[in-house]
Design an enzyme around this catalytic site. Structure first.
Site, PDB file in Angstrom:
ATOM      1  N   ASP A 140      25.947  11.439 -13.765  1.00  0.00           N
ATOM      2  CA  ASP A 140      24.884  11.935 -14.648  1.00  0.00           C
ATOM      3  C   ASP A 140      23.683  12.176 -13.746  1.00  0.00           C
ATOM      4  OD1 ASP A 140      22.965  12.451 -16.557  1.00  0.00           O
ATOM      5  OD2 ASP A 140      23.451  10.718 -17.819  1.00  0.00           O
ATOM      6  N   ARG A 166      31.736  10.729 -20.034  1.00  0.00           N
ATOM      7  CA  ARG A 166      30.687  11.443 -20.778  1.00  0.00           C
ATOM      8  C   ARG A 166      30.651  12.868 -20.233  1.00  0.00           C
ATOM      9  NH1 ARG A 166      26.867   8.125 -20.317  1.00  0.00           N
ATOM     10  NH2 ARG A 166      25.618   8.913 -18.578  1.00  0.00           N
ATOM     11  N   HIS A 178      13.922  13.104 -21.429  1.00  0.00           N
ATOM     12  CA  HIS A 178      13.915  12.791 -22.858  1.00  0.00           C
ATOM     13  C   HIS A 178      12.572  13.321 -23.362  1.00  0.00           C
ATOM     14  CE1 HIS A 178      16.796   9.201 -21.941  1.00  0.00           C
ATOM     15  NE2 HIS A 178      17.408  10.363 -21.918  1.00  0.00           N
ATOM     16  N   GLU A 209      25.905  15.350 -25.516  1.00  0.00           N
ATOM     17  CA  GLU A 209      26.536  14.446 -24.561  1.00  0.00           C
ATOM     18  C   GLU A 209      27.395  13.356 -25.198  1.00  0.00           C
ATOM     19  OE1 GLU A 209      23.581  11.821 -22.615  1.00  0.00           O
ATOM     20  OE2 GLU A 209      22.047  13.061 -23.548  1.00  0.00           O
ATOM     21  N   HIS A 269      25.967   5.584 -28.240  1.00  0.00           N
ATOM     22  CA  HIS A 269      24.676   6.268 -28.053  1.00  0.00           C
ATOM     23  C   HIS A 269      24.566   7.551 -28.882  1.00  0.00           C
ATOM     24  CE1 HIS A 269      26.625   9.212 -25.438  1.00  0.00           C
ATOM     25  NE2 HIS A 269      27.107   8.241 -24.692  1.00  0.00           N
ATOM     26  N   TYR A 285      33.557   4.890 -23.896  1.00  0.00           N
ATOM     27  CA  TYR A 285      33.379   3.849 -22.882  1.00  0.00           C
ATOM     28  C   TYR A 285      34.340   2.704 -23.171  1.00  0.00           C
ATOM     29  CZ  TYR A 285      29.351   6.837 -22.579  1.00  0.00           C
ATOM     30  OH  TYR A 285      28.565   7.960 -22.500  1.00  0.00           O
ATOM     31  N   HIS A 345      23.481   2.993 -18.248  1.00  0.00           N
ATOM     32  CA  HIS A 345      22.486   3.403 -17.250  1.00  0.00           C
ATOM     33  C   HIS A 345      22.717   2.680 -15.917  1.00  0.00           C
ATOM     34  CE1 HIS A 345      19.351   5.466 -20.071  1.00  0.00           C
ATOM     35  NE2 HIS A 345      20.461   6.145 -19.924  1.00  0.00           N
ATOM     36  N   ASP A 378      19.636  17.965 -17.207  1.00  0.00           N
ATOM     37  CA  ASP A 378      20.293  16.685 -17.502  1.00  0.00           C
ATOM     38  C   ASP A 378      21.780  16.928 -17.748  1.00  0.00           C
ATOM     39  OD1 ASP A 378      20.961  14.138 -18.289  1.00  0.00           O
ATOM     40  OD2 ASP A 378      19.819  14.161 -20.151  1.00  0.00           O
ATOM     41  N   GLU A 380      28.099  16.233 -20.568  1.00  0.00           N
ATOM     42  CA  GLU A 380      26.755  16.567 -21.082  1.00  0.00           C
ATOM     43  C   GLU A 380      26.312  17.949 -20.622  1.00  0.00           C
ATOM     44  OE1 GLU A 380      23.642  13.974 -19.557  1.00  0.00           O
ATOM     45  OE2 GLU A 380      22.294  14.562 -21.182  1.00  0.00           O
ATOM     46  N   HIS A 427      19.398  14.730 -27.002  1.00  0.00           N
ATOM     47  CA  HIS A 427      17.945  14.568 -27.131  1.00  0.00           C
ATOM     48  C   HIS A 427      17.248  15.842 -26.690  1.00  0.00           C
ATOM     49  CE1 HIS A 427      18.155  14.077 -22.745  1.00  0.00           C
ATOM     50  NE2 HIS A 427      19.195  13.292 -22.969  1.00  0.00           N
ATOM     51  N   ASP A 454       0.808  -1.218   0.000  1.00  0.00           N
ATOM     52  CA  ASP A 454       0.000   0.000   0.000  1.00  0.00           C
ATOM     53  C   ASP A 454       0.844   1.271   0.000  1.00  0.00           C
ATOM     54  OD1 ASP A 454       0.981  -0.317   2.503  1.00  0.00           O
ATOM     55  OD2 ASP A 454      -0.915  -0.044   3.559  1.00  0.00           O
TER      56      ASP A 454
END
Ligand code: GLY
Ligand code: MN
Ligand code: MN
Length: 428
Positions: free
Chosen positions: A247, A394, A348, A372, A337, A376, A230, A258, A396, A341, A37
């Site tokens: 990130d 990265r 996104h 970004e 990638h 890697y 991610h 972002d 960004e 975006h 709940d």
């Protein structure tokens, strides 16, 4: 703050896209159970919020489009003292009528009956095609005589692509909080021991600054974890010789930020880390400089792939001719990638990248896009020089397209090697 007038203008703009003699329905988000709940914090549906500014659940917005005119109706949860004792006060129909510039406000339980009435003699129904099937069934049942259905999201998302001055001001506010969070992380990293401690420092800044939430689950990925795009478990111990890819961006007044920064856990980059970092940073800066109206995102993508591929060859990560490697898509292994975006009410942002004919939509003033690029290099990859294995980077930023070019909305968040090293040594 978005004014009621602006919400009204947005509804007018959507109404203009509707066919004459139609009805459009947008529903509030459904609360989501976390376990038993307990519920996840409630987050309004972005399209519904964009057109209404209404924050509660059990709500709907209906636009009834006649031949030349249109009317807007808001449906809100009924005031109920017994329920409000547990979950808080509701605005209620009476107050909503005073606050929101709509033609009328009804209670949510009247939605079906009113839809029956509104849809009489109409020939098109618009709703969000991603609704749960049970919700769609209710809408279809209430509007039985209308058999032509279209997705309302398309026209709302097209409008969402171009941000107003008020929206940009909110994104800037979100970014000022995110800036403080990233700078705090840079200052604290070397005194902390776990990724989650750093995550807590970042999210503490978000919350104490009045940000509703994070705009997406924060990624605090140290060492080889940065190569999992991610990675969100954020459970590892920080190793002093490694980089930390962070990130993280807050959501403020429903608008996202972002930002990714990659920093040394010790406060100082090693030579190998610096070589890679400078390479990615120079690509990021070059791509940002390309931003202007009519530029294509696919052009930015292509250029970022070329530049990163060249950089990888220069550093001995890839071997051979850049042209051939690009053709074989060899660089994709290390830069898998997109370059960026749309960003807005969603991190996104669901604005389209192509028009109805499948043609790419070029950049226009008022759009906000992330840039970004990343690289890697997995620890287990024996094809790359040893000194680079286990590094993921990265960088960004969030960029506004302006009439003559661009504005880097996150310009204040430092990213030069010397600045990051200096920040790590400055006391809080
Ligand atoms: N934070 C998710 C992304 O950068 O797209
Ligand atoms: Mn992003
Ligand atoms: Mn990001």
């Amino acid at each position: 703050m978005i004014s009621q007038k602006e919400y009204k203008r947005r509804r007018l703009n959507v109404a203009k896209t509707l066919k004459a003699n139609s009805v459009a329905v947008l529903l509030s988000a459904t609360p989501k159970t976390r376990s038993n709940d307990t519920e996840y914090p409630y987050r309004q549906n972005s399209n519904f919020y964009y057109l209404s500014g209404f924050k509660e659940d059990n709500a709907a917005l209906v636009i009834v489009r006649e031949l030349r005119t249109y009317k807007v109706y808001l449906f809100v949860a009924k005031k109920d003292e017994a329920v409000e004792l547990w979950t808080g006060k509701r605005v209620g129909a009476k107050k909503a009528k005073e606050q929101f510039l709509v033609d009328d406000v009804y209670e949510y339980q009247e939605l079906e009956a009113k839809l029956k009435e509104f849809s009489e003699g109409k020939n098109q129904l618009y709703y969000d095609f991603s609704l749960e099937s049970s919700e769609v069934d209710v809408l279809k049942k209430a509007t039985k005589n209308v058999t032509t259905h279209s997705d309302i999201s398309t026209s709302v998302q097209l409008l969402r692509a171009i941000k107003s001055e008020a929206e940009i001001a909110i994104i800037k506010k979100a970014l000022s909080i995110t800036q403080e969070a990233h700078h705090t992380a840079m200052q604290k990293a070397k005194s902390l021991h776990y990724e989650y401690e750093l995550q807590a420092e970042i999210e503490y800044v978000f919350k104490k600054s009045g940000a509703y939430s994070d705009a997406y689950t924060s990624i605090v990925a140290s060492a080889n974890a940065a190569n999992t795009l991610h990675y969100v478990s954020n459970t590892q111990a920080l190793q002093k010789e490694s980089l930390i890819l962070i990130d993280a961006g807050c959501e403020y007044a429903y608008y996202a930020s972002d930002i990714t920064r990659t920093i040394p856990a010790s406060g100082k980059f090693t030579e190998a880390q610096k070589e890679l970092y400078e390479m990615v940073l120079s690509v990021e800066k070059k791509i940002i400089k390309m931003i202007e109206p009519n530029m294509l995102r696919s052009e930015l993508q292509k250029k970022s792939e070329e530049l990163l591929c060249e950089g990888m060859v220069r550093l001995g990560i890839l071997k051979g001719s850049v042209k051939k490697l690009l053709k074989e898509k060899a660089h994709k292994k290390y830069y898998p990638h997109g370059i960026g975006h749309w960003m807005g009410l969603d991190v996104h942002d669901e604005c389209p990248y192509k028009d109805a004919k499948g043609k790419e939509i070029p950049l226009k003033a008022g759009m906000v896009m992330t840039i970004e690029p990343g690289i890697y290099l997995d620890a287990a990859d024996e094809k790359i020089p040893k000194k680079y294995r286990g590094i993921g980077i990265r960088i960004e930023d969030d960029i506004l397209v302006t009439k003559n070019g661009y504005e880097n909305l996150s310009e204040g968040i430092i990213k030069e090697v010397a600045q990051i090293e200096q920040m790590s040594h400055s006391s809080l």
